[in-house]
Enzyme design. Structure first.
Site, PDB file in Angstrom:
ATOM      1  N   LYS A  62      21.050  55.713  -0.241  1.00 57.77           N
ATOM      2  CA  LYS A  62      21.953  56.563   0.557  1.00 57.77           C
ATOM      3  C   LYS A  62      23.378  56.113   0.280  1.00 57.77           C
ATOM      4  O   LYS A  62      23.605  54.969  -0.124  1.00 57.77           O
ATOM      5  CB  LYS A  62      21.641  56.393   2.050  1.00 57.77           C
ATOM      6  CG  LYS A  62      22.163  57.491   2.921  1.00 57.77           C
ATOM      7  CD  LYS A  62      21.262  58.722   2.950  1.00 57.77           C
ATOM      8  CE  LYS A  62      21.906  59.880   3.677  1.00 57.77           C
ATOM      9  NZ  LYS A  62      20.996  61.017   3.859  1.00 57.77           N
ATOM     10  N   ASP A 111      24.625  65.449   2.356  1.00 55.16           N
ATOM     11  CA  ASP A 111      24.220  65.116   3.732  1.00 55.16           C
ATOM     12  C   ASP A 111      25.357  65.667   4.598  1.00 55.16           C
ATOM     13  O   ASP A 111      26.094  66.573   4.153  1.00 55.16           O
ATOM     14  CB  ASP A 111      24.038  63.588   3.904  1.00 55.16           C
ATOM     15  CG  ASP A 111      23.408  63.216   5.251  1.00 55.16           C
ATOM     16  OD1 ASP A 111      22.214  63.489   5.443  1.00 55.16           O
ATOM     17  OD2 ASP A 111      24.110  62.678   6.117  1.00 55.16           O
TER      18      ASP A 111
HETATM   19  P1  NDP Z   1      26.089  69.493   8.450  1.00 54.14           P
HETATM   20  O1  NDP Z   1      27.313  68.726   8.192  1.00 54.14           O
HETATM   21  O2  NDP Z   1      25.851  70.749   7.687  1.00 54.14           O
HETATM   22  O3  NDP Z   1      25.975  69.856  10.007  1.00 54.14           O
HETATM   23  C1  NDP Z   1      25.987  68.880  10.996  1.00 54.14           C
HETATM   24  C2  NDP Z   1      25.989  69.595  12.332  1.00 54.14           C
HETATM   25  O4  NDP Z   1      25.831  68.635  13.367  1.00 54.14           O
HETATM   26  C3  NDP Z   1      27.295  70.292  12.612  1.00 54.14           C
HETATM   27  O5  NDP Z   1      27.054  71.442  13.373  1.00 54.14           O
HETATM   28  C4  NDP Z   1      28.063  69.244  13.420  1.00 54.14           C
HETATM   29  O6  NDP Z   1      29.079  69.767  14.239  1.00 54.14           O
HETATM   30  C5  NDP Z   1      26.948  68.703  14.271  1.00 54.14           C
HETATM   31  N1  NDP Z   1      27.280  67.375  14.764  1.00 54.14           N
HETATM   32  C6  NDP Z   1      27.743  66.303  14.088  1.00 54.14           C
HETATM   33  N2  NDP Z   1      27.954  65.264  14.905  1.00 54.14           N
HETATM   34  C7  NDP Z   1      27.594  65.692  16.130  1.00 54.14           C
HETATM   35  C8  NDP Z   1      27.554  65.103  17.412  1.00 54.14           C
HETATM   36  N3  NDP Z   1      27.954  63.846  17.597  1.00 54.14           N
HETATM   37  N4  NDP Z   1      27.108  65.853  18.448  1.00 54.14           N
HETATM   38  C9  NDP Z   1      26.694  67.122  18.263  1.00 54.14           C
HETATM   39  N5  NDP Z   1      26.724  67.737  17.072  1.00 54.14           N
HETATM   40  C10 NDP Z   1      27.151  67.048  16.040  1.00 54.14           C
HETATM   41  O7  NDP Z   1      24.889  68.462   8.247  1.00 54.14           O
HETATM   42  P2  NDP Z   1      23.359  68.747   7.931  1.00 54.14           P
HETATM   43  O8  NDP Z   1      22.912  69.947   8.664  1.00 54.14           O
HETATM   44  O9  NDP Z   1      23.179  68.661   6.473  1.00 54.14           O
HETATM   45  O10 NDP Z   1      22.691  67.429   8.535  1.00 54.14           O
HETATM   46  C11 NDP Z   1      22.346  67.325   9.921  1.00 54.14           C
HETATM   47  C12 NDP Z   1      21.393  66.165  10.104  1.00 54.14           C
HETATM   48  O11 NDP Z   1      20.220  66.364   9.293  1.00 54.14           O
HETATM   49  C13 NDP Z   1      21.928  64.783   9.682  1.00 54.14           C
HETATM   50  O12 NDP Z   1      21.342  63.804  10.506  1.00 54.14           O
HETATM   51  C14 NDP Z   1      21.384  64.626   8.273  1.00 54.14           C
HETATM   52  O13 NDP Z   1      21.286  63.264   7.895  1.00 54.14           O
HETATM   53  C15 NDP Z   1      20.018  65.250   8.441  1.00 54.14           C
HETATM   54  N6  NDP Z   1      19.399  65.698   7.207  1.00 54.14           N
HETATM   55  C16 NDP Z   1      19.987  66.649   6.422  1.00 54.14           C
HETATM   56  C17 NDP Z   1      19.355  67.092   5.276  1.00 54.14           C
HETATM   57  C18 NDP Z   1      19.906  68.218   4.465  1.00 54.14           C
HETATM   58  O14 NDP Z   1      19.211  68.639   3.526  1.00 54.14           O
HETATM   59  N7  NDP Z   1      21.070  68.762   4.767  1.00 54.14           N
HETATM   60  C19 NDP Z   1      18.099  66.476   4.821  1.00 54.14           C
HETATM   61  C20 NDP Z   1      17.515  65.558   5.765  1.00 54.14           C
HETATM   62  C21 NDP Z   1      18.174  65.155   6.888  1.00 54.14           C
HETATM   63  P3  NDP Z   1      30.641  69.684  13.784  1.00 54.14           P
HETATM   64  O15 NDP Z   1      30.814  70.806  12.821  1.00 54.14           O
HETATM   65  O16 NDP Z   1      31.375  69.826  15.047  1.00 54.14           O
HETATM   66  O17 NDP Z   1      30.820  68.311  13.141  1.00 54.14           O
END
Ligand code: NDP
Length: 446
Positions: free
Chosen positions: A127, A167
């Site tokens: 990572k 990510d």
């Molecule tokens: P994105 O950056 O696309 O989206 C993240 C989302 O989470 C945004 O809506 C963001 O809001 C919100 N967010 C971030 N911090 C907080 C918080 N403290 N409280 C509430 N909402 C929050 O990321 P992903 O969708 O790619 O990833 C989301 C999760 O999934 C992570 O944990 C990642 O490690 C995991 N993951 C992702 C994969 C992927 O293929 N994308 C694969 C496996 C796991 P804002 O816009 O306000 O920051």
């Protein structure tokens, strides 16, 4: 490992990795699960396999200087933790977010080792990322940052060595800038990064993969409970890549997704979330979820993201970030009749929250199994890049679905075999750990 061995391992982890609380949490959770497996396999204890697994094979920390549009200089910190290569090249995403420090990257890399082992594809775990915040930056600023980041990272990665992906904060735009710089510096067009755009080495379904995979995993769980998605009220936190495509597949299967969020707050739309609006706000305008309520009178917006877990639902899919469900949120979900929780994000539930779900008979799909769809499809992207071939959407989706079914089966079977039937958190940890452990045993003390 008996209880006192887990405790002494934890003391050593905390002493050797001070201040890295998320990493301690992740190691503790796995150590508790695999203790029963190690008891049955004393040769793994003698070879100190668990102690070796929790020490990354290599950690790289580097300076990332870049210039903003007004000519000011900024310095961020870059990380790549190459955790374990026993079953294949290091594989795992890059996270760009101001909260990033070594402890977050190590927790994510550690989890990735076991998740990748469950995928049945030959990939190790790693990572990386940076404390850079792409929010509010122009495209040119993001490009200059990515180029500077890759100017160091390129010497550590490669298609058979380490294959990063996206990510939080790293989507197709960032992967494009990183890939362009990698290609220029190495004078080669290889599958070193995944999550590439279609037309330049990307795979169909990669964008949708984590969200769709999560829904395939939870579908199996619902089947076991004798339920299906039809009209089930579902709450999904976040509104990023995972959340949007989990919502899309769940709706296609007939679910009623009623709430989504971002880091500022959450929306509730009992009539069902209009996903086109969320996609427009988040994917096109890079705006805030609050704007949804201005477009749909059936919706209300509430400040504060944690409140989303007070919305009554049958299925909860935490898909935003780590530790977003604490014990109070878990109790509120239980009280309101939630029957299944599927972790879309990495480690979104605290250990106490997981215990609350298990104690109250809520079916629980842990992240390293339920959200593996992204890395599965990244492995399928690597496969297509090596073959110089592109599969159709249907072909990739079919393989993704089959692999998610297999991950579910491995977790269920390991849980049964080691005396914790139905506990998929323990089952996933044990199945992933044993695969890596056996490969390490075969390869000697390296
Ligand atoms: P994105 O950056 O696309 O989206 C993240 C989302 O989470 C945004 O809506 C963001 O809001 C919100 N967010 C971030 N911090 C907080 C918080 N403290 N409280 C509430 N909402 C929050 O990321 P992903 O969708 O790619 O990833 C989301 C999760 O999934 C992570 O944990 C990642 O490690 C995991 N993951 C992702 C994969 C992927 O293929 N994308 C694969 C496996 C796991 P804002 O816009 O306000 O920051």
């Amino acid at each position: 490992m008996p209880e006192q061995v887990v405790e002494s391992i934890m003391e050593a982890v905390v002493a050797r990795n001070p201040g890295e609380t998320e990493f301690h949490q992740a190691v503790h959770e796995v150590a508790e699960s695999v203790a029963i497996a190690i008891k049955k396999h004393p040769e793994l204890a003698r070879a100190k396999i668990f102690e070796r697994i929790m020490e990354p094979e290599r950690q790289i920390i580097f300076r990332v200087p870049w210039q903003d549009d007004s000519g000011r200089i900024h310095i961020n910190r870059g990380f790549r933790v190459e955790f374990n290569s026993a079953i294949g090249p290091y594989k795992g995403g890059l996270r760009f977010h101001p909260s990033v420090y070594l402890g977050i990257i190590k927790f994510l890399g550690f989890e990735q080792v076991f998740k990748n082992a469950l995928t049945t594809t030959p990939i190790g775990g790693g990572k990386g990322g940076s404390d850079f915040d792409p929010k509010g930056k122009t495209d040119n600023e993001v490009m200059r940052f990515c180029q500077s980041f890759m100017s160091e990272l390129f010497r550590h990665v490669g298609p058979d060595t380490d294959v990063p992906a996206g990510d939080i904060g790293v989507g197709t735009r960032e992967i494009g800038y990183l890939f362009g710089q990698y290609k220029k510096l190495t004078n080669s067009f290889t599958g070193t990064l995944t999550g590439k755009g279609l037309g330049w080495g990307g795979s169909l379904v990669r964008k949708e993969a984590t969200g769709y995979g999560l829904i395939y995993f939870i579908s199996r769980m619902l089947q076991t409970l004798g339920k299906d998605w039809k009209d089930l009220p579902v709450v999904i936190s976040g509104s990023g890549n995972v959340s949007i495509y989990a919502c899309e597949r769940a709706q296609q299967f007939g679910a009623r997704v009623i709430a989504m969020s971002d880091s500022n707050g959450y929306i509730v739309d009992e009539a069902g979330i209009k996903l086109d609006t969320v996609k427009k706000i988040k994917e096109v305008q890079r705006g805030r979820i609050k704007e949804y309520a201005a477009e749909h009178s059936s919706a209300q917006y509430n400040e504060g993201s944690a409140g989303i877990w007070t919305v009554p639902c049958k299925v909860a899919l935490p898909s935003a970030t780590q530790n977003e469900i604490d014990v109070e949120s878990a109790q509120s979900l239980v009280k309101n009749g939630c029957i299944a929780v599927g972790e879309g994000a990495n480690m979104p539930s605290t250990p106490e929250a997981i215990q609350t779900f298990i104690d109250n008979g809520v079916s629980f799909g842990p992240a390293k199994a339920a959200n593996a769809g992204g890395v599965v499809t990244s492995a399928l992207e690597m496969c297509q890049n090596s073959m110089r071939l592109d599969w159709t959407f249907e072909e990739v989706d079919k393989r993704l679905h089959l692999i998610m079914d297999s991950i579910y089966d491995q977790a269920v079977q390991a849980a049964e075999a080691f005396g914790v039937p139905g506990n998929l958190a323990d089952g996933a940890n044990i199945a992933g750990f044993l695969k890596v452990a056996h490969a390490m045993m075969a390869q000697g003390l390296v």
